[in-house]
Design a protein around this motif. Structure first.
Motif, PDB file in Angstrom:
ATOM      1  N   GLY A  33       0.807  -1.209   0.000  1.00 14.01           N
ATOM      2  CA  GLY A  33       0.000   0.000   0.000  1.00 14.01           C
ATOM      3  C   GLY A  33       0.836   1.252   0.000  1.00 14.01           C
ATOM      4  N   LEU A  34       0.161   2.357   0.297  1.00 21.38           N
ATOM      5  CA  LEU A  34       0.797   3.675   0.339  1.00 21.38           C
ATOM      6  C   LEU A  34       0.984   4.087   1.792  1.00 21.38           C
ATOM      7  CD1 LEU A  34       1.670   6.386  -0.967  1.00 21.38           C
ATOM      8  CD2 LEU A  34      -0.753   7.047  -0.916  1.00 21.38           C
ATOM      9  N   VAL A  35       2.175   4.568   2.115  1.00 19.96           N
ATOM     10  CA  VAL A  35       2.471   4.989   3.476  1.00 19.96           C
ATOM     11  C   VAL A  35       3.390   6.199   3.423  1.00 19.96           C
ATOM     12  CG1 VAL A  35       4.469   3.466   3.719  1.00 19.96           C
ATOM     13  CG2 VAL A  35       3.201   4.165   5.762  1.00 19.96           C
ATOM     14  N   GLN A  36       3.293   7.054   4.422  1.00 25.67           N
ATOM     15  CA  GLN A  36       4.161   8.224   4.491  1.00 25.67           C
ATOM     16  C   GLN A  36       5.545   7.826   4.995  1.00 25.67           C
ATOM     17  OE1 GLN A  36       2.182  11.156   6.931  1.00 25.67           O
ATOM     18  NE2 GLN A  36       0.908  11.857   5.234  1.00 25.67           N
TER      19      GLN A  36
ATOM     20  N   GLY B  59       8.587   7.251   7.237  1.00 19.36           N
ATOM     21  CA  GLY B  59       8.588   7.009   8.675  1.00 19.36           C
ATOM     22  C   GLY B  59       7.513   6.057   9.141  1.00 19.36           C
ATOM     23  N   GLY B  60       6.606   5.720   8.255  1.00 15.04           N
ATOM     24  CA  GLY B  60       5.510   4.828   8.609  1.00 15.04           C
ATOM     25  C   GLY B  60       5.892   3.366   8.534  1.00 15.04           C
ATOM     26  N   SER B  61       4.893   2.512   8.756  1.00 10.35           N
ATOM     27  CA  SER B  61       5.116   1.065   8.789  1.00 10.35           C
ATOM     28  C   SER B  61       4.115   0.338   7.904  1.00 10.35           C
ATOM     29  CB  SER B  61       4.981   0.539  10.229  1.00 10.35           C
ATOM     30  OG  SER B  61       5.948   1.103  11.081  1.00 10.35           O
ATOM     31  N   LEU B  62       4.547  -0.791   7.396  1.00  6.40           N
ATOM     32  CA  LEU B  62       3.677  -1.705   6.664  1.00  6.40           C
ATOM     33  C   LEU B  62       4.067  -3.126   7.024  1.00  6.40           C
ATOM     34  CD1 LEU B  62       3.442  -0.300   3.014  1.00  6.40           C
ATOM     35  CD2 LEU B  62       1.584  -0.470   4.675  1.00  6.40           C
ATOM     36  N   ARG B  63       3.114  -4.032   6.883  1.00  4.90           N
ATOM     37  CA  ARG B  63       3.355  -5.444   7.182  1.00  4.90           C
ATOM     38  C   ARG B  63       2.929  -6.264   5.980  1.00  4.90           C
ATOM     39  NH1 ARG B  63       0.208  -9.505   9.893  1.00  4.90           N
ATOM     40  NH2 ARG B  63       1.455 -10.905  11.190  1.00  4.90           N
ATOM     41  N   LEU B  64       3.883  -6.994   5.393  1.00  5.36           N
ATOM     42  CA  LEU B  64       3.601  -7.859   4.257  1.00  5.36           C
ATOM     43  C   LEU B  64       3.492  -9.305   4.737  1.00  5.36           C
ATOM     44  CD1 LEU B  64       6.087  -6.488   1.560  1.00  5.36           C
ATOM     45  CD2 LEU B  64       3.771  -5.704   2.111  1.00  5.36           C
ATOM     46  N   SER B  65       2.550 -10.032   4.154  1.00 10.63           N
ATOM     47  CA  SER B  65       2.340 -11.425   4.517  1.00 10.63           C
ATOM     48  C   SER B  65       2.308 -12.277   3.263  1.00 10.63           C
ATOM     49  CB  SER B  65       1.026 -11.575   5.277  1.00 10.63           C
ATOM     50  OG  SER B  65       0.758 -12.922   5.586  1.00 10.63           O
TER      51      SER B  65
ATOM     52  N   ILE C 224       6.259 -13.288   7.207  1.00 11.50           N
ATOM     53  CA  ILE C 224       5.842 -11.911   7.463  1.00 11.50           C
ATOM     54  C   ILE C 224       7.054 -10.997   7.332  1.00 11.50           C
ATOM     55  CG2 ILE C 224       4.864 -10.316   9.150  1.00 11.50           C
ATOM     56  CD1 ILE C 224       2.893 -12.424   8.285  1.00 11.50           C
ATOM     57  N   LEU C 225       6.875  -9.871   6.673  1.00 12.57           N
ATOM     58  CA  LEU C 225       7.907  -8.844   6.631  1.00 12.57           C
ATOM     59  C   LEU C 225       7.336  -7.591   7.286  1.00 12.57           C
ATOM     60  CD1 LEU C 225      10.790  -8.166   5.634  1.00 12.57           C
ATOM     61  CD2 LEU C 225       9.711  -7.148   3.614  1.00 12.57           C
ATOM     62  N   GLN C 226       7.835  -7.276   8.460  1.00 11.00           N
ATOM     63  CA  GLN C 226       7.437  -6.057   9.159  1.00 11.00           C
ATOM     64  C   GLN C 226       8.398  -4.954   8.763  1.00 11.00           C
ATOM     65  OE1 GLN C 226       4.740  -5.447  11.238  1.00 11.00           O
ATOM     66  NE2 GLN C 226       5.433  -3.319  11.120  1.00 11.00           N
ATOM     67  N   MET C 227       7.858  -3.904   8.159  1.00 10.46           N
ATOM     68  CA  MET C 227       8.681  -2.812   7.653  1.00 10.46           C
ATOM     69  C   MET C 227       8.387  -1.554   8.447  1.00 10.46           C
ATOM     70  SD  MET C 227       8.397  -3.544   3.544  1.00 10.46           S
ATOM     71  CE  MET C 227       6.659  -3.128   3.471  1.00 10.46           C
ATOM     72  N   ASN C 228       9.371  -1.064   9.157  1.00  7.34           N
ATOM     73  CA  ASN C 228       9.246   0.155   9.955  1.00  7.34           C
ATOM     74  C   ASN C 228      10.170   1.232   9.418  1.00  7.34           C
ATOM     75  OD1 ASN C 228       7.463  -1.244  11.714  1.00  7.34           O
ATOM     76  ND2 ASN C 228       9.173  -1.961  12.955  1.00  7.34           N
ATOM     77  N   SER C 229       9.920   2.456   9.835  1.00  4.88           N
ATOM     78  CA  SER C 229      10.754   3.597   9.429  1.00  4.88           C
ATOM     79  C   SER C 229      10.962   3.616   7.921  1.00  4.88           C
ATOM     80  CB  SER C 229      12.111   3.540  10.151  1.00  4.88           C
ATOM     81  OG  SER C 229      11.937   3.529  11.553  1.00  4.88           O
ATOM     82  N   LEU C 230       9.877   3.470   7.195  1.00  5.99           N
ATOM     83  CA  LEU C 230       9.971   3.375   5.742  1.00  5.99           C
ATOM     84  C   LEU C 230      10.464   4.669   5.130  1.00  5.99           C
ATOM     85  CD1 LEU C 230       6.796   1.238   5.174  1.00  5.99           C
ATOM     86  CD2 LEU C 230       9.075   0.670   4.301  1.00  5.99           C
ATOM     87  N   LYS C 231      11.226   4.517   4.054  1.00  6.76           N
ATOM     88  CA  LYS C 231      11.803   5.630   3.335  1.00  6.76           C
ATOM     89  C   LYS C 231      11.298   5.629   1.891  1.00  6.76           C
ATOM     90  CE  LYS C 231      16.138   5.033   5.935  1.00  6.76           C
ATOM     91  NZ  LYS C 231      17.596   4.813   5.803  1.00  6.76           N
ATOM     92  N   PRO C 232      11.333   6.781   1.226  1.00  5.74           N
ATOM     93  CA  PRO C 232      10.903   6.804  -0.189  1.00  5.74           C
ATOM     94  C   PRO C 232      11.671   5.804  -1.044  1.00  5.74           C
ATOM     95  CG  PRO C 232      11.048   9.030   0.663  1.00  5.74           C
ATOM     96  CD  PRO C 232      11.596   8.132   1.732  1.00  5.74           C
TER      97      PRO C 232
END
Length: 123
Positions: free
Chosen positions: A10-13, A15-21, A79-87
């Motif tokens: 998805g779309l996240v700003q 510094g945000g987080s996403l979780r892939l499964s 599961i891939l937990q992605m934190n502190s996302l960057k462009p």
């Protein structure tokens, strides 16, 4: 035929987080490793993180300390937990499974890929 089903992009700003499964569509006998690759426009597909059946993990330098890969060995879900996302994390993320044996009689194991899920990091 085994299929890998992905979810969670998805779309996240920044510094945000996403979780892939990711999980196989049907039952399997065993597999050796699962992981996540990504491909940004105009770039080659690269390994992001990988986890083997014994629990050992690998991370690309660019995601160390920000991403965490984990696996449910019973459900063969990764599961891939992605934190502190960057462009620069923006890419299509692909699930991968190696050494997959659908039955005990299947040898050697095969490699499978998911269909890909878009991750966009943007303000």
């Amino acid at each position: 035929q085994v299929q890998l089903v992905e979810s969670g992009g998805g779309l996240v700003q920044p510094g945000g987080s996403l979780r892939l499964s990711c999980a196989p569509s049907g039952s399997i006998f065993t597999l050796d490793a699962m992981g996540w690759y990504r491909q940004a426009p105009g770039k080659q597909r690269e390994l992001v993180a990988r986890i083997i059946s014994g629990g050992g993990t690998y991370y690309a330098d660019s995601v160390k300390g920000r991403f965490t890969i984990s696996r449910d060995n019973v459900k063969n879900t990764v599961i891939l937990q992605m934190n502190s996302l960057k462009p620069e994390d923006t890419a299509v993320y692909y699930c991968n499974a190696d050494g997959v044996r659908a039955t005990r009689w299947e040898f050697p194991g095969k490699t499978y890929w998911g269909q890909g899920t878009q991750v966009t990091v943007s303000s």
